[in-house]
Write a protein that holds these residues in place. Structure first.
Motif, mmCIF file in Angstrom:
data_model
loop_
_atom_site.group_PDB
_atom_site.id
_atom_site.type_symbol
_atom_site.label_atom_id
_atom_site.label_comp_id
_atom_site.label_asym_id
_atom_site.label_seq_id
_atom_site.Cartn_x
_atom_site.Cartn_y
_atom_site.Cartn_z
ATOM 1 N N LEU A 204 0.767 -1.072 0.005
ATOM 2 C CA LEU A 204 0.021 0.133 -0.049
ATOM 3 C C LEU A 204 0.853 1.353 0.000
ATOM 4 C CD1 LEU A 204 -3.111 -0.653 2.267
ATOM 5 C CD2 LEU A 204 -3.162 -0.294 0.070
ATOM 6 N N GLU A 205 2.055 1.284 0.565
ATOM 7 C CA GLU A 205 2.936 2.410 0.580
ATOM 8 C C GLU A 205 4.337 2.221 0.427
ATOM 9 O OE1 GLU A 205 4.280 5.704 4.097
ATOM 10 O OE2 GLU A 205 2.269 4.781 4.269
ATOM 11 N N GLU A 251 -9.983 5.541 1.044
ATOM 12 C CA GLU A 251 -9.434 5.422 -0.435
ATOM 13 C C GLU A 251 -8.249 4.465 -0.317
ATOM 14 O OE1 GLU A 251 -7.101 8.878 1.774
ATOM 15 O OE2 GLU A 251 -9.205 8.379 1.390
ATOM 16 N N LEU A 252 -7.764 4.110 0.920
ATOM 17 C CA LEU A 252 -6.583 2.787 1.206
ATOM 18 C C LEU A 252 -7.254 1.829 1.277
ATOM 19 C CD1 LEU A 252 -3.760 4.544 3.296
ATOM 20 C CD2 LEU A 252 -3.853 3.979 0.806
ATOM 21 N N ASP A 254 -10.024 0.908 -0.024
ATOM 22 C CA ASP A 254 -10.616 0.958 -1.536
ATOM 23 C C ASP A 254 -9.518 0.130 -2.397
ATOM 24 O OD1 ASP A 254 -12.755 0.994 -3.930
ATOM 25 O OD2 ASP A 254 -10.756 2.037 -4.598
ATOM 26 N N ARG A 255 -8.296 0.466 -2.014
ATOM 27 C CA ARG A 255 -6.974 0.093 -2.848
ATOM 28 C C ARG A 255 -6.834 -1.271 -2.266
ATOM 29 N NH1 ARG A 255 -1.871 2.871 -2.294
ATOM 30 N NH2 ARG A 255 -1.367 1.459 -4.083
ATOM 31 N N ARG A 258 -9.355 -3.778 -3.764
ATOM 32 C CA ARG A 258 -9.079 -4.074 -5.069
ATOM 33 C C ARG A 258 -7.870 -4.913 -5.318
ATOM 34 N NH1 ARG A 258 -8.001 1.618 -7.670
ATOM 35 N NH2 ARG A 258 -7.638 0.254 -9.629
ATOM 36 N N MET A 259 -6.972 -4.897 -4.564
ATOM 37 C CA MET A 259 -5.818 -5.811 -4.302
ATOM 38 C C MET A 259 -6.050 -7.195 -4.076
ATOM 39 S SD MET A 259 -2.747 -3.296 -2.501
ATOM 40 C CE MET A 259 -1.656 -2.221 -3.841
ATOM 41 N N GLU A 319 -3.216 -2.308 -13.248
ATOM 42 C CA GLU A 319 -4.510 -1.751 -12.916
ATOM 43 C C GLU A 319 -3.940 -0.144 -12.017
ATOM 44 O OE1 GLU A 319 -7.566 -2.321 -13.100
ATOM 45 O OE2 GLU A 319 -6.740 -3.957 -14.723
ATOM 46 N N LEU A 321 -2.327 -0.002 -9.212
ATOM 47 C CA LEU A 321 -2.213 -0.328 -7.755
ATOM 48 C C LEU A 321 -0.720 -0.526 -7.455
ATOM 49 C CD1 LEU A 321 -5.084 -2.913 -7.630
ATOM 50 C CD2 LEU A 321 -4.973 -0.702 -6.652
#
Length: 334
Positions: A204-205, A251-252, A254-255, A258-259, A319, A321
């Motif tokens: 994520l980061e 928003e995180l 959601d990411r 999706r992952m 995508e 990501l």
């Protein structure tokens, strides 16, 4: 019979760590109580899986993590494992009662933490840790969260660690933090062997990719990555998931969801991808697995060897990501 897990040396030291490390914060009652039997069983499960690097700190459960880890490893051959602990917080007796949940640990508040990055404080901290761990030396000593004590950490605490390394009291030295900027300064301005970076190089980061990791690769400094699940969000993304120990931003979340949809389309748990991701960068030597029970240890180890096809990483990139400049792990076939 323990499984053979690859090992590597930390920087220019002779200290070796396994590719997977056991993080001993959880066995000290992180967020909720953990009994002694469960804690010892978790360490034994890590040992049985072939893990030989164990990370702790006085901060974790007001010394309980070190005491439990010391008890669990006491019957193991000393040269067969590596222990990392930290300096910067001294433990002073406290008689006011209550618990330590304000600091995240479900243990009685028998002590209070006192920030101390002085040279004397570093030496005292190491001596106290040796007693709690029942060891004659510390393999890796890290400056712990010196965010608000930067200059004292560089000018007093770090030289003290250098002296302890020269004396053989500690084998390797470094710093452990939840940020990459100051860790990058340690890498470029000092002779640290390793740094522990928590939460800043995950699926994520990847903020550590811009400063710490290139600096570490250039200097030959080892990087241990902690917090690969970003305090839970990448383990099981749900509306009530946490990120950086607080409610996850929408928003995180959601990411992460999706992952997960992408990884599960390949029949791969998201946490398996999260554990594999940091090894895409050549500076990363080990990933820290925090667990509070034998079952959690065994699950994490299974995830760490889960086969992951290159197509999964490619799809995450397509995508949007994962950025185009993020190095991807080599294809792992199990």
């Amino acid at each position: 019979m323990a499984t053979a897990i690859p090992t590597a040396r930390l920087g220019g030291s002779t200290v070796e760590v396994t590719r997977l490390s056991f993080g001993a914060a959880s066995i000290a009652g992180l967020y909720r109580p953990v009994d002694e039997e469960t804690a010892i069983a978790a360490v034994q499960a890590a040992w049985d899986a072939g893990i030989r690097m164990f990370d702790t700190a006085p901060h974790y459960g007001l010394g309980l993590s070190e005491r439990r880890l010391g008890a669990a490893l006491h019957d193991k051959p000393r040269d067969s494992f590596t222990v990392s602990t930290k300096v910067g917080r001294l433990l002073e007796p406290h008689h006011g009662g209550g618990n330590d949940l304000a600091h995240g640990f479900a243990v009685p508040a028998t002590h209070r933490r006192v920030w101390d990055f002085s040279a004397d404080g570093v030496r005292r901290s190491i001596e106290d840790s040796l007693a709690r761990l029942r060891l004659d030396r510390i393999d890796l000593a890290l400056l712990h969260d010196p965010d608000d004590h930067e200059e004292q950490a560089f000018h007093e605490a770090y030289p003290a660690l250098e002296r302890l390394r020269a004396e053989g009291v500690v084998g390797a030295i470094g710093a452990g933090m939840n940020q990459s900027r100051m860790l990058s300064r340690f890498v470029t301005d000092t002779d640290v062997d390793a740094v522990l970076c928590a939460g800043r190089y995950t699926l994520l980061e990847q903020s550590a990719l811009h400063d710490l990791l290139p600096a570490a690769a250039a200097r030959g400094t080892s990087v241990i990555i902690g917090g690969v699940f970003n305090s839970g969000l990448l383990a099981d993304p749900r509306p009530d998931s946490t990120y950086n120990y607080a409610a996850a931003p929408v928003e995180l979340l959601d990411r992460a969801v999706r992952m997960r949809l992408i990884t599960e389309s390949y029949q791969i748990p998201l946490r398996a991808a999260a554990l594999a991701f940091p090894f895409g960068h050549p500076a990363v030597t080990s990933v820290l697995l925090g667990a509070r029970s034998a079952a959690e240890v065994r699950d994490a180890v299974r995830m760490s060897v889960h086969p992951i096809p290159g197509e999964l990483w490619d799809e995450l990139r397509v995508e949007g990501l994962l950025a185009a400049n993020v190095p991807l792990p080599t294809v792992r076939k199990g």
